[in-house]
Design an enzyme around this catalytic site. Structure first.
Site, PDB file in Angstrom:
ATOM      1  N   GLY A  57      -7.474   4.238   3.094  1.00 44.13           N
ATOM      2  CA  GLY A  57      -7.602   3.078   2.215  1.00 44.13           C
ATOM      3  C   GLY A  57      -8.824   3.101   1.307  1.00 44.13           C
ATOM      4  O   GLY A  57      -8.866   2.384   0.328  1.00 44.13           O
TER       5      GLY A  57
ATOM      6  N   ASP B 118      -1.510  -0.673   6.129  1.00 40.43           N
ATOM      7  CA  ASP B 118      -1.714  -0.013   7.431  1.00 40.43           C
ATOM      8  C   ASP B 118      -3.197   0.129   7.768  1.00 40.43           C
ATOM      9  O   ASP B 118      -3.534   0.440   8.896  1.00 40.43           O
ATOM     10  CB  ASP B 118      -1.081   1.390   7.436  1.00 40.43           C
TER      11      ASP B 118
ATOM     12  N   ARG C 149     -11.692   8.101  -3.087  1.00 41.31           N
ATOM     13  CA  ARG C 149     -12.019   9.522  -2.905  1.00 41.31           C
ATOM     14  C   ARG C 149     -13.523   9.723  -2.723  1.00 41.31           C
ATOM     15  O   ARG C 149     -13.972  10.407  -1.808  1.00 41.31           O
ATOM     16  CB  ARG C 149     -11.515  10.302  -4.122  1.00 41.31           C
TER      17      ARG C 149
ATOM     18  N   ASP D 212      -0.003   5.042   0.787  1.00 41.11           N
ATOM     19  CA  ASP D 212      -0.238   6.017   1.859  1.00 41.11           C
ATOM     20  C   ASP D 212      -0.249   5.317   3.213  1.00 41.11           C
ATOM     21  O   ASP D 212      -1.081   4.432   3.448  1.00 41.11           O
ATOM     22  CB  ASP D 212      -1.605   6.707   1.674  1.00 41.11           C
TER      23      ASP D 212
ATOM     24  N   SER E 171      -5.265   5.134  -4.404  1.00 42.59           N
ATOM     25  CA  SER E 171      -5.125   6.522  -4.852  1.00 42.59           C
ATOM     26  C   SER E 171      -4.935   6.667  -6.357  1.00 42.59           C
ATOM     27  O   SER E 171      -4.217   5.897  -6.979  1.00 42.59           O
ATOM     28  CB  SER E 171      -3.923   7.160  -4.143  1.00 42.59           C
TER      29      SER E 171
ATOM     30  N   ASP F 235       0.884  -1.155   0.000  1.00 46.26           N
ATOM     31  CA  ASP F 235       0.000   0.000   0.000  1.00 46.26           C
ATOM     32  C   ASP F 235       0.934   1.219   0.000  1.00 46.26           C
ATOM     33  O   ASP F 235       2.089   1.118   0.435  1.00 46.26           O
ATOM     34  CB  ASP F 235      -0.871  -0.048   1.261  1.00 46.26           C
TER      35      ASP F 235
ATOM     36  N   ASN G 253      -3.603   9.344  -7.320  1.00 45.35           N
ATOM     37  CA  ASN G 253      -2.413  10.204  -7.358  1.00 45.35           C
ATOM     38  C   ASN G 253      -1.136   9.423  -7.049  1.00 45.35           C
ATOM     39  O   ASN G 253      -0.087  10.033  -6.806  1.00 45.35           O
ATOM     40  CB  ASN G 253      -2.564  11.337  -6.331  1.00 45.35           C
TER      41      ASN G 253
HETATM   42  C1  BG6 Z   1      -5.727   5.974  -0.307  1.00 37.91           C
HETATM   43  C2  BG6 Z   1      -5.866   6.782   0.958  1.00 37.91           C
HETATM   44  O1  BG6 Z   1      -4.395   5.626  -0.495  1.00 37.91           O
HETATM   45  O2  BG6 Z   1      -6.155   6.723  -1.435  1.00 37.91           O
HETATM   46  C3  BG6 Z   1      -7.311   7.253   1.091  1.00 37.91           C
HETATM   47  O3  BG6 Z   1      -5.530   5.978   2.083  1.00 37.91           O
HETATM   48  C4  BG6 Z   1      -7.725   8.024  -0.156  1.00 37.91           C
HETATM   49  O4  BG6 Z   1      -7.440   8.052   2.235  1.00 37.91           O
HETATM   50  C5  BG6 Z   1      -7.519   7.144  -1.384  1.00 37.91           C
HETATM   51  O5  BG6 Z   1      -9.097   8.396  -0.069  1.00 37.91           O
HETATM   52  C6  BG6 Z   1      -7.861   7.853  -2.681  1.00 37.91           C
HETATM   53  O6  BG6 Z   1      -6.886   8.844  -2.923  1.00 37.91           O
HETATM   54  P1  BG6 Z   1      -6.904   9.871  -4.134  1.00 37.91           P
HETATM   55  O7  BG6 Z   1      -5.479  10.359  -4.182  1.00 37.91           O
HETATM   56  O8  BG6 Z   1      -7.278   9.103  -5.382  1.00 37.91           O
HETATM   57  O9  BG6 Z   1      -7.881  10.934  -3.812  1.00 37.91           O
HETATM   58 MG    MG Z   2      -2.723   3.096   3.665  1.00 40.14          MG
END
Ligand code: BG6
Ligand code: MG
Length: 241
Positions: free
Chosen positions: A74, A198, A77, A39, A144, A37, A146
């Site tokens: 986890g 995590d 969005r 983040d 994510s 993972d 991003n």
């Molecule tokens: C996860 C985070 O990695 O990505 C979440 O733990 C988040 O909190 C999710 O909502 C989506 O992220 P992003 O960057 O696509 O908005």
């Molecule tokens: Mg995480």
């Protein structure tokens, strides 16, 4: 749509003796890949998620705090936004929700520009390098969208063998899709991979994907973990077991 995974309580439970035998077999077989993972495992973006969601929540006049923020770890969005809107006294239209998610993401992306190679700890970098030297395939399995940008910022843009993230999945954790895709991209069976997580949603996703998982941070406290990590470098001894 038919689900491809089993809930943890649908998976056959073993007696203590069977459990030891099967663990021994897995350990002897060894893992061929590790799916991380991003983040909360490789780096920490929680504070930026929090700041961006807080700005949006304040604008909407919706109560938001660190405890609610913790529930967002986890999950995608849009699901995060839905959790935040539980405290909203009116129903938002789909278009309004999309605009909110977009607005939060713009704020978040601006904050991510503060990240540098300093946000990758030496411990994580050196452990990753040693795992690679052992011949393991290494992947990212993150919800994510991003992930690529974050990896670039911390200097790991080209490091992983593959990145499975929010851009290549339909269902977010706790669905196992992101990890199953990562295993597929690595050309490995799910059982040959170890997931490092995590968040509870991610640990459940690993279980549903029939993968062993190492829990770190708050994840180490969960009953869903196969291995509890005190720190990142402990992965080196887990892999040698
Ligand atoms: C996860 C985070 O990695 O990505 C979440 O733990 C988040 O909190 C999710 O909502 C989506 O992220 P992003 O960057 O696509 O908005
Ligand atoms: Mg995480």
């Amino acid at each position: 749509m038919q689900r491809l995974w089993k809930e943890p309580d649908e998976i056959k439970t073993f007696t203590e003796e069977e459990e030891n035998i099967s663990k021994e077999r897995v350990q002897r077989m060894g893992k061929k890949g590790i799916i991380f993972d991003l983040d909360g495992v490789i780096c920490h973006t929680d504070k930026y998620h929090y700041q961006a969601w807080k700005k949006l929540a304040d604008k909407l006049g919706v109560y938001f705090d660190e405890v609610i923020n913790n529930r967002l770890r986890g999950v995608s969005r849009m699901e995060s936004l839905n959790i935040i809107l539980e405290k909203c006294d009116r129903e938002l239209t789909i278009q309004e929700k999309e605009a909110c998610a977009e607005e939060k993401n713009e704020i978040y992306k601006e904050l991510l520009k503060n990240m540098t190679t300093e946000d990758l700890s030496r411990e994580v970098r050196e452990t990753l390098e040693q795992l690679r030297e052992k011949g393991l395939k290494l992947a990212i399995g993150s919800s994510s969208k991003n992930a690529g940008f974050i990896l670039e910022r911390i200097g790991l843009g080209d490091f992983f063998d593959t990145v499975s993230d929010g851009n290549n999945i339909t269902f977010s954790k706790p669905d196992p899709e992101v990890f199953l895709k990562a295993a597929q991209f690595l050309n490995l069976q799910p059982e040959q991979c170890l997931v490092v997580e995590d968040a509870e949603a991610g640990l459940l996703a690993a279980k549903r994907g029939n993968m062993d998982c190492a829990g770190i941070g708050e994840g180490a406290e969960s009953h869903l973990t196969t291995y509890k990590l005190c720190d990142f470098q402990e992965l080196l001894s887990v892999i040698e077991k």
